[in-house]
Design a protein around this motif. Structure first.
Motif, short mmCIF file in Angstrom:
data_model
loop_
_atom_site.label_atom_id
_atom_site.label_comp_id
_atom_site.label_asym_id
_atom_site.label_seq_id
_atom_site.Cartn_x
_atom_site.Cartn_y
_atom_site.Cartn_z
N THR A 86 1.84 9.31 -5.60
CA THR A 86 1.74 10.72 -5.26
C THR A 86 3.03 11.48 -5.54
N LYS A 87 4.18 10.85 -5.25
CA LYS A 87 5.43 11.59 -5.40
C LYS A 87 6.00 11.53 -6.81
N ALA A 132 -4.63 0.80 -1.81
CA ALA A 132 -4.20 2.20 -1.97
C ALA A 132 -4.95 2.90 -3.09
N VAL A 133 -5.03 2.25 -4.26
CA VAL A 133 -5.67 2.94 -5.39
C VAL A 133 -7.19 2.98 -5.24
N SER A 134 -7.78 2.06 -4.50
CA SER A 134 -9.24 2.09 -4.38
C SER A 134 -9.71 3.00 -3.24
N GLU A 135 -8.91 3.10 -2.18
CA GLU A 135 -9.32 3.95 -1.07
C GLU A 135 -8.79 5.38 -1.24
N GLY A 136 -7.71 5.51 -2.01
CA GLY A 136 -7.11 6.83 -2.19
C GLY A 136 -6.30 7.29 -1.00
N LEU A 137 -6.09 6.38 -0.04
CA LEU A 137 -5.41 6.76 1.20
C LEU A 137 -4.80 5.52 1.83
N LEU A 166 6.96 8.84 5.33
CA LEU A 166 5.77 7.99 5.15
C LEU A 166 4.51 8.70 5.62
N GLY A 167 4.63 9.99 5.92
CA GLY A 167 3.44 10.75 6.29
C GLY A 167 3.07 10.64 7.75
N SER A 168 3.90 10.02 8.54
CA SER A 168 3.62 9.82 9.98
C SER A 168 2.21 9.32 10.20
N GLY A 169 1.56 9.87 11.22
CA GLY A 169 0.23 9.39 11.60
C GLY A 169 -0.83 9.61 10.52
N ASN A 170 -0.59 10.57 9.63
CA ASN A 170 -1.61 10.86 8.61
C ASN A 170 -1.59 9.88 7.45
N GLY A 171 -0.48 9.18 7.30
CA GLY A 171 -0.37 8.29 6.16
C GLY A 171 -0.17 9.06 4.87
N VAL A 172 -0.53 8.43 3.76
CA VAL A 172 -0.39 9.10 2.46
C VAL A 172 -1.78 9.30 1.88
N PRO A 173 -2.29 10.53 1.90
CA PRO A 173 -3.61 10.78 1.33
C PRO A 173 -3.50 11.18 -0.14
N GLY A 174 -4.65 11.32 -0.76
CA GLY A 174 -4.70 11.88 -2.11
C GLY A 174 -4.09 11.01 -3.18
N ILE A 175 -4.20 9.70 -3.03
CA ILE A 175 -3.68 8.81 -4.08
C ILE A 175 -4.68 8.84 -5.24
N PRO A 176 -4.20 9.16 -6.44
CA PRO A 176 -5.14 9.32 -7.57
C PRO A 176 -5.68 7.98 -8.06
N GLY A 200 0.81 -1.21 0.00
CA GLY A 200 0.00 0.00 0.00
C GLY A 200 0.85 1.26 0.00
N TYR A 201 1.83 1.30 0.90
CA TYR A 201 2.68 2.50 0.99
C TYR A 201 3.53 2.68 -0.26
N ALA A 202 4.06 1.59 -0.77
CA ALA A 202 4.86 1.69 -2.00
C ALA A 202 4.02 2.33 -3.09
N THR A 203 2.80 1.84 -3.24
CA THR A 203 1.90 2.38 -4.26
C THR A 203 1.57 3.84 -3.98
N GLY A 204 1.20 4.13 -2.73
CA GLY A 204 0.80 5.49 -2.37
C GLY A 204 1.92 6.49 -2.65
#
Ligand SMILES: Nc1ncnc2c1ncn2[C@@H]1O[C@H](COP(=O)(O)OP(=O)(O)OP(=O)(O)O)[C@@H](O)[C@H]1O
Ligand SMILES: [Mg+2]
Lengths: 304, 248
Positions: free
Chosen positions: A60-61, A213-218, A121-131, A52-56
């Protein structure tokens, strides 16, 4: 009936069903490793999180949205970590089931802590806004399209697992599960069977993570944590080890209840789940799906 | 005497469990196509000796060679690869798997995963399974879980799984325990047949059973090999009479 009609205008329902399919791939990975091969893994959520994180992060980056590239990269990282862990766990002498459980549990813990504290890795917020992802340059613009993508991949992976379990290799996995020492006396390279299976399951979990990651966007730290790892084991316990469909059904039912129950009994629901896990392990070690067989054998005893 | 290659050589093997010396400086050897009987009262160390040979327990000291290759510390997989197969004292089969699956587990053990995933050798093995099951009178139970077999049938299943792979060395720990005299006779025939392409080590309690079957017999007592020789020599050996035969 086409899902489009069922979900018509109901984005919420689409998302729930998509998530069930994503978790379906995840629970498949636990069933293949624990249910079929006896590798008692509490670390599938860690590999799910890695995917999930790899994808996010990549989406995003680096602005990469091509689903094949995303899945490919998640796979590479998931397989690499799966390989490291399984080589560590299985290449030496036989280790006990509890040892495997503890090491993989620790892996989940570490991943969750890392995700929580590392700012990259976005700390507690994670990675939002995954297209939304794209396929062959065509962007999937809605949840329903992502649902189709996930559905296709789920079916393909389900068929793959079904094929493997019913092949001669499936018997090899079971031989190692039921008595790994005996398998060695027959000449099975027990470490290789376990390493191969673990890597296969790491691959499944990281694909599931990518699709999450891609389905939740987060993605957020909890997706790689202890709670989810334990829940994946619960799904398999409830559904019955050694069957492919039982755990899937258990997971789907629990997910449907989950959303409702979290609203109705926010603090009691996790405790109820824990009690369920305990009761099934004690009274129905082969899971709820073994109830028909138990009733059948009771009847047979009566007619004898 | 004809010159037969030495198959298995166990030299001065000792196995201690804590302060208990289960096998004490014991030696034995088996040539090709030879059947060696290992006789001895309960707890004399027969199974422990077998476990040292198959790699279940590593010996405390001593040396074991198979075809002049040292295998003393090798793992069970390597020993199986070298052609060893075993039937344990308590049948160790896959109780939840069917008879057919059990034999298949043995037959496919050394094949590559990619062959296994494609089920590439299934057809070939299916034939062999029927052949073995017929020989061991399990053909009517092919699709029954092994746990539903009788005790004697379970022993047969494990022996059939061991001979399935045409081992060069076959280790049989009490192959006829719990069998009727008629079943014992049939088992003896099957073991004799397997010895056409294997050296065999049989652990038994019953001298009458193994004196018919074995070329040589070694007698264990308190972990030591106290006598070795042909069945006739063993039967008339006063020491053997003293430590073993009088106790039965
Ligand atoms: N794993 C073990 N740990 C401790 N002691 C053991 C172990 N295995 C065997 N022993 C002991 O070693 C001795 C020899 O046991 P072994 O099983 O080799 O005897 P055996 O000749 O096969 O007897 P039986 O005819 O009853 O099968 C016994 O005293 C037994 O209690
Ligand atoms: Mg014994």
């Amino acid at each position: 009936m086409s899902p489009v009609l069922i979900f018509a205008g109901n984005d919420y329902l689409t998302q729930i069903v998509t998530r069930i399919l994503v978790y379906g791939i995840l629970v498949l990975s636990v069933e293949m490793s624990w249910g079929q091969t006896g590798i008692f893994t509490f670390g599938q959520a860690a590999l799910f999180g890695v995917g999930g994180y790899a994808t996010g992060l990549i989406a995003t980056k680096a602005n990469i949205t091509d689903i094949f590239i995303l899945i490919g990269l998640a796979l590479i990282i998931g397989i690499a970590i799966g390989m490291l862990i399984s080589l560590f766990l299985f290449s030496g002498r036989r280790v006990g089931e509890l040892y495997v459980a503890l090491v993989t549990l620790a892996l989940s813990y570490i991943c969750e802590r890392l995700a929580n504290s590392w700012t990259f890795l976005g700390s507690g917020n994670g990675v939002p806004g995954i297209p939304y992802p794209s396929i062959f340059g065509h962007s999937l613009g809605s949840n329903i399209q992502v649902f189709y993508l996930v559905l296709v991949i789920f079916i393909l992976l389900m068929l793959l697992c079904f094929y493997i379990v019913n092949s001669q290799f499936g018997l090899t996995m079971n031989a190692v599960r039921d008595d790994e020492e005996r398998a060695e006396f027959f000449g099975y390279k027990r470490p290789r069977v376990q390493i191969f299976t673990f890597i296969l399951c790491a691959a499944l979990a990281s694909i599931a993570g990518c699709l999450f990651a891609v389905s939740e966007g987060l993605v957020s730290p909890s997706m790689s944590g202890l709670a989810l790892s334990t829940t994946t084991v619960l799904w398999v316990v409830l559904g019955g080890r050694g069957t492919l469909f039982g755990p899937l059904i258990a997971m789907a039912v629990l997910q449907i209840f989950n959303t409702e129950m979290q609203n109705v009994l926010p603090s009691l629901w996790p405790i109820l789940i824990g009690i369920m896990l305990l009761l099934t392990m004690v009274f129905l070690p082969k899971g709820l799906s073994s109830i028909p067989n138990i009733i059948k054998s009771k009847r047979e005893v009566k007619t004898l | 005497m004809s010159v037969k290659r030495n198959l298995l050589e166990v030299k001065n093997v000792t196995k201690k469990f804590g302060s208990l010396i289960a096998v004490n400086n014991a030696s034995l050897h088996i040539s090709e196509n030879e059947i060696l009987g290992l006789l001895g009262p309960n707890g004399s160390g027969k199974s422990t000796m077998l476990h040292a040979i198959c790699g279940r327990n590593l010996p405390t000291s001593g040396e074991i060679t198979l075809f002049d290759q040292e295998i003393t510390m090798k793992n069970p997989t390597a020993r199986a690869a070298a052609g060893m197969a075993i039937k344990f004292q308590l049948a160790r089969i896959y109780l939840d798997k069917t008879v057919r699956e059990n034999i298949l587990i043995s037959l496919q053990a050394k094949e590559s995963f990619f062959k296994q995933i494609r089920s590439a050798t299934l057809k070939k093995h299916e034939e062999k399974i029927r052949e073995l099951a017929t020989e061991f009178q399990l053909i009517d139970y092919l699709h029954l879980p092994a746990k539903q077999l009788s005790h004697g049938q379970q022993q047969w299943l494990e022996i059939s799984m061991a001979v399935a792979v045409n081992p060069v060395l076959l280790l049989l720990d009490e192959p006829t325990a719990g069998m009727s005299p008629a079943e014992r006779k049939e088992t003896a025939v099957l073991i004799k047949k397997a010895s056409q392409h294997a050296g065999i080590l049989i652990v038994e309690h019953d001298l009458d059973f193994i004196k018919e079957l074995c070329d040589r017999i070694s007698v264990m007592h308190y972990g030591e090999i106290v006598a070795s020789g042909t069945p006739q020599e063993i039967e008339s050996n006063p020491k053997v009479r003293e430590v073993y035969l009088t106790r039965v």
